[in-house]
Design a protein around this motif. Structure first.
Motif, PDB file in Angstrom:
ATOM      1  N   HIS A 128       0.820  -1.220   0.000  1.00  0.00           N
ATOM      2  CA  HIS A 128       0.000   0.000   0.000  1.00  0.00           C
ATOM      3  C   HIS A 128       0.852   1.268   0.000  1.00  0.00           C
ATOM      4  CE1 HIS A 128      -3.296  -2.683   0.871  1.00  0.00           C
ATOM      5  NE2 HIS A 128      -2.725  -3.072   1.995  1.00  0.00           N
ATOM      6  N   ASN A 130       2.298   2.478   2.418  1.00  0.00           N
ATOM      7  CA  ASN A 130       2.075   3.261   3.639  1.00  0.00           C
ATOM      8  C   ASN A 130       2.802   2.672   4.851  1.00  0.00           C
ATOM      9  OD1 ASN A 130       0.527   1.057   4.254  1.00  0.00           O
ATOM     10  ND2 ASN A 130      -1.436   2.156   4.446  1.00  0.00           N
ATOM     11  N   ARG A 356       5.217  11.283   4.458  1.00  0.00           N
ATOM     12  CA  ARG A 356       4.022  11.129   5.315  1.00  0.00           C
ATOM     13  C   ARG A 356       4.305  11.687   6.714  1.00  0.00           C
ATOM     14  NH1 ARG A 356       0.310   6.889   3.560  1.00  0.00           N
ATOM     15  NH2 ARG A 356      -0.239   6.423   5.720  1.00  0.00           N
TER      16      ARG A 356
END
Ligand SMILES: *[C@@H]1O[C@H](CO)[C@@H](O)[C@H](O)[C@H]1NC(C)=O
Ligand SMILES: *[C@@H]1O[C@H](CO)[C@@H](O)[C@H](O)[C@H]1NC(C)=O
Ligand SMILES: *[C@@H]1O[C@H](CO)[C@@H](O)[C@H](O)[C@H]1NC(C)=O
Ligand SMILES: *[C@@H]1O[C@H](CO)[C@@H](O)[C@H](O)[C@H]1NC(C)=O
Ligand SMILES: *[C@@H]1O[C@H](CO)[C@@H](O)[C@H](O)[C@H]1NC(C)=O
Ligand SMILES: *[C@@H]1O[C@H](CO)[C@@H](O)[C@H](O)[C@H]1NC(C)=O
Length: 514
Positions: A128, A130, A356
């Motif tokens: 993903h 992430n 992030r």
């Protein structure tokens, strides 16, 4: 007249399609060739020898990088304004007796965290994008590995806390880098100062590494360098030490070569006859200008050689670089949606992950810090300073002739922007003590043991011994690998590096390559 200009980004590396402006010296570039400038290290005031640093330890299996060994991040100040970010992983096997390997990506403007997440590091992004997962085939299997974002202004490394500014030439960057190492091995991790040190980098790091090592070794000889670990070897991965010869000058070899016996092209997607004829016709002038650049080491002369060669030769490649067309970093791939970069070097993939909030906070940065995959401003300033055009062939010859440091060259055989065909000529052409015999040697296959322990051909190699050093210079090509060859052939290159840095893994001969 082809009016396509390259953007000189070598890590990542781009071509900017714009109308070339009229270069004032274009028509008669070399009316009076300047004399060759002496190769020397300018004496800079290095100021204080030790600067402050920060250090934080992360769990070995922290989400930001599921590493499987101890990991640390931090910032080392190299001046009142400039701070260099590092990410240090201990070896997974006996760190105290493992070597230390420093890794740099290129650009200029590319953070070294690229190599951490996409090529040699202990973790890779999950599906993903992430979070991360553990990666078995990492150089941390056999070495402590230190990733440094540099020069200041790139990635997490800052100038006055931001990404603007930073060095635009190799001498200033070398000075910062040297200060970093002095603090890192003097204060942050003195327990590693006596371990063997290897220095690896990719693409434009072919400018950084010979430049920095030449800078440091000269100072060491002059007694100007406080104790720094001894560098055992440098590893140049798809690296440019002579940008024109490693790149556009050998597009002909890469795309127009025909197998004499079968009369068919040796490459999967050859250029057409129009392009091949044009490349052949443009080669002599480019070769002449490139030789002049290598001889003078003069930024203006080298800039002209780049402009002429990248327009008259490089244009034939760039015509095909568009979404679905050729990817200059890998001749097996089609260009992605973001030409001329083609691959996820800039905002996507790893850089988006690193940017992030939770990652930045874990690394000690503010949520609104912008981590960018390419610092274009810094890249353009290296172009304006003209240092981007100047080769590092003489610095590399100095390292071969005047120091005990061994040199390993790795090149992916599917790389176009820094192609193996050109690199072979660059290294045959390099003037150093063993040039004559190195040039004469033939390439042979090298093999590595795959998962099943079966010896597998990884590419070709040749080497030259020094008077006392076995494999003083080794040139290895990597099959089925593009510009980011350690990432494209993770297992084979990890095996090879374990062998090169002195811990021959199981199945290896003491010289690795036979
Ligand atoms: C990552 O994305 C997946 C799929 O969208 C989601 O299930 C998971 O919770 C996400 N993890 C994090 C740490 O955000
Ligand atoms: C950094 O900040 C100081 C103090 O504000 C300033 O004098 C200096 O010019 C700045 N340097 C750069 C490179 O922006
Ligand atoms: C040959 O290749 C070039 C570069 O890709 C292209 O622009 C040109 O149209 C091609 N010519 C022919 C005759 O196919
Ligand atoms: C990185 O994060 C900052 C702050 O959240 C954001 O403004 C910026 O657009 C992001 N950059 C990229 C390339 O994603
Ligand atoms: C070298 O390896 C290739 C396969 O990559 C093989 O076809 C060739 O026969 C090998 N050459 C020698 C001399 O073993
Ligand atoms: C280098 O030295 C090694 C060990 O002595 C020897 O086996 C090898 O043939 C030499 N290589 C070259 C290219 O001379």
């Amino acid at each position: 007249m082809r009016l396509i200009r390259y953007q000189y980004i070598w890590a990542i590396t781009a071509a900017l399609v714009s109308c070339a402006t009229a270069w004032p010296f274009f028509s008669n570039p070399v009316a009076s060739a300047p004399k060759q400038k002496p190769l020397r290290v300018e004496q800079h005031n290095t100021g204080r020898s030790l600067y402050p640093y920060t250090l934080r330890e992360h769990d070995p299996n922290a989400e930001i990088c599921v590493a499987g060994s101890k990991q640390f991040t931090g910032m080392v100040s190299v001046s009142d304004e400039k701070k260099l970010f590092f990410w240090f992983f201990e070896s997974r096997n006996d760190p105290s007796s493992s070597p230390v390997t420093i890794w740099l990506n290129g650009g200029p403007g590319g953070p070294s965290l690229f190599g951490l997440f996409l090529e040699i590091g202990p973790c890779v992004l999950n599906s993903h994008n992430n979070g991360t997962v553990f990666e078995k085939n990492s150089w941390t299997e056999f070495s402590n590995v230190l990733f440094i974002d540099q020069p200041a202004g790139v990635g997490f490394s800052t100038v006055n806390g931001s990404n603007s500014g930073g060095p635009d030439n190799v001498v200033e960057a070398a000075e910062d880098f040297t200060r970093f190492l002095i603090t890192f091995f003097g204060q942050v991790f003195p327990q590693y100062a006596a371990n063997p040190l290897h220095f690896a980098g990719e693409s434009f790091a072919g400018k950084y590494i010979p430049g920095y090592v030449h800078y440091m070794e000269q100072r060491r000889k002059q007694g100007l360098l406080p104790s720094l670990p001894t560098i055992q070897s440098i590893i140049l991965v798809d690296a440019v030490i002579d940008t024109v010869s490693s790149s556009v000058l050998s597009l002909y070899d890469h795309f127009c070569d025909v197998d004499d016996e079968i009369g068919a092209p040796t490459t999967k997607k050859p250029f057409n006859t129009t392009a091949c004829d044009a490349l052949e016709n443009a080669a002599p002038e480019c070769q002449r200008l490139d030789a002049l650049c290598r001889d003078t080491y003069d930024g203006n002369v080298c800039q002209i050689s780049h402009e002429v060669c990248f327009d008259t030769l490089g244009g034939w490649l760039m015509d095909d670089v568009r979404e679905g067309g050729r990817d200059p970093y890998d001749d097996r791939k089609a260009c992605g949606p973001n030409p001329p970069i083609c691959e996820g070097f800039e905002g996507e993939g790893y850089a988006a992950y690193v940017n992030r909030s939770e990652v930045k906070i874990a690394l000690g940065f503010e949520e609104d810090y912008v981590f960018s995959g390419i610092n274009w401003d810094l890249n353009q300033r290296w172009e304006r300073s003209k240092d981007i055009f100047v080769p590092t062939t003489r610095e590399l010859a100095y390292i071969l002739d005047e120091t005990p440091i061994r040199v390993l060259v790795l090149n992916g055989n599917n790389d176009i922007i820094v192609n193996t065909e050109g690199q072979k000529r660059v290294y045959d052409h390099l003037s150093w003590r063993r040039q004559a015999s190195f040039r004469m040697h033939r390439f042979r296959n090298w093999t590595w043991p795959n998962e099943d322990g079966k010896m597998t051909v990884g590419g070709q190699f040749k080497t030259a011994n020094d008077t006392e050093t076995v494999d003083k210079l080794a040139f290895m090509t990597i099959n089925e690998a593009g510009h980011t060859s350690p990432g494209d052939q993770r297992q084979a290159v990890t095996w090879l590096m374990g062998c090169w840095t002195g811990a021959p893994p199981q199945g290896a001969d003491e010289r690795c390559f036979v």
